[in-house]
Design an enzyme around this catalytic site. Structure first.
Site, PDB file in Angstrom:
ATOM      1  N   LYS A  11     -16.184  29.218 -26.421  1.00 17.14           N
ATOM      2  CA  LYS A  11     -16.672  29.148 -25.041  1.00 17.14           C
ATOM      3  C   LYS A  11     -17.763  28.099 -24.918  1.00 17.14           C
ATOM      4  O   LYS A  11     -18.701  28.061 -25.703  1.00 17.14           O
ATOM      5  CB  LYS A  11     -17.218  30.498 -24.594  1.00 17.14           C
ATOM      6  CG  LYS A  11     -17.782  30.474 -23.177  1.00 17.14           C
ATOM      7  CD  LYS A  11     -18.064  31.857 -22.630  1.00 17.14           C
ATOM      8  CE  LYS A  11     -19.357  32.405 -23.119  1.00 17.14           C
ATOM      9  NZ  LYS A  11     -19.799  33.580 -22.340  1.00 17.14           N
ATOM     10  N   SER A  60      -5.587  17.372 -17.228  1.00 18.44           N
ATOM     11  CA  SER A  60      -6.380  17.879 -18.345  1.00 18.44           C
ATOM     12  C   SER A  60      -7.862  17.917 -18.011  1.00 18.44           C
ATOM     13  O   SER A  60      -8.274  17.637 -16.896  1.00 18.44           O
ATOM     14  CB  SER A  60      -6.181  17.019 -19.593  1.00 18.44           C
ATOM     15  OG  SER A  60      -6.695  15.724 -19.345  1.00 18.44           O
ATOM     16  N   THR A 113      -5.800  24.366 -18.185  1.00 20.56           N
ATOM     17  CA  THR A 113      -5.412  22.993 -18.472  1.00 20.56           C
ATOM     18  C   THR A 113      -5.530  22.796 -19.983  1.00 20.56           C
ATOM     19  O   THR A 113      -5.562  23.770 -20.723  1.00 20.56           O
ATOM     20  CB  THR A 113      -6.262  21.983 -17.658  1.00 20.56           C
ATOM     21  OG1 THR A 113      -5.720  20.677 -17.804  1.00 20.56           O
ATOM     22  CG2 THR A 113      -7.723  22.018 -18.037  1.00 20.56           C
ATOM     23  N   TYR A 114      -5.575  21.559 -20.429  1.00 23.61           N
ATOM     24  CA  TYR A 114      -5.707  21.300 -21.859  1.00 23.61           C
ATOM     25  C   TYR A 114      -6.798  20.263 -22.088  1.00 23.61           C
ATOM     26  O   TYR A 114      -7.197  19.541 -21.174  1.00 23.61           O
ATOM     27  CB  TYR A 114      -4.372  20.853 -22.467  1.00 23.61           C
ATOM     28  CG  TYR A 114      -3.845  19.557 -21.887  1.00 23.61           C
ATOM     29  CD1 TYR A 114      -4.128  18.344 -22.500  1.00 23.61           C
ATOM     30  CD2 TYR A 114      -3.075  19.559 -20.735  1.00 23.61           C
ATOM     31  CE1 TYR A 114      -3.655  17.159 -21.971  1.00 23.61           C
ATOM     32  CE2 TYR A 114      -2.600  18.377 -20.199  1.00 23.61           C
ATOM     33  CZ  TYR A 114      -2.890  17.179 -20.822  1.00 23.61           C
ATOM     34  OH  TYR A 114      -2.433  16.007 -20.291  1.00 23.61           O
TER      35      TYR A 114
END
Length: 111
Positions: free
Chosen positions: A4, A20, A52-53
């Site tokens: 995180k 992204s 998303t990535y």
């Protein structure tokens, strides 16, 4: 939860991009995030939640840039939480310690 980044600031939004989130490589390393890894982004300013990535951003830049459709989910200056999840056995999960990163107001790592 595997990783995180807590309360990072959106520094850029690029609508005309493939998609992204681009993240400063220092932040990625600290949070144990991997390029192309799927993440959930929670926007503290407007309540949006989306996936998303990750793409590597310039190391030491403090960059957190939403690209493509994700750019519609936040404005520059919004505060977000970026979360990655992992698959593991119940036994592994009971002892796993997630990587939690709390950067400063400029998305820089705090010692």
């Amino acid at each position: 939860m595997k990783s995180k980044l807590h309360r990072v600031k959106i520094t850029q939004a690029e609508l005309n991009y493939v998609g992204s989130v681009t993240i400063d490589e220092d932040l990625m390393d600290a949070a144990n995030l991997i390029e192309n890894e799927k993440v959930q982004i929670v926007n503290n300013n407007n309540g949006e939640r989306f996936e998303t990535y990750v793409i590597k951003g310039e190391r030491g830049s403090g960059m957190v840039c939403l690209n493509g459709a994700a750019a519609r989910r936040a404005q520059i200056g919004d505060i977000v939480i970026i979360i990655a999840y992992g698959m593991m056995t119940e036994e592994e999960a009971r002892t796993y310690k997630p990587s939690l990163v709390f950067p400063d107001d400029n998305n820089r790592l705090v010692n």
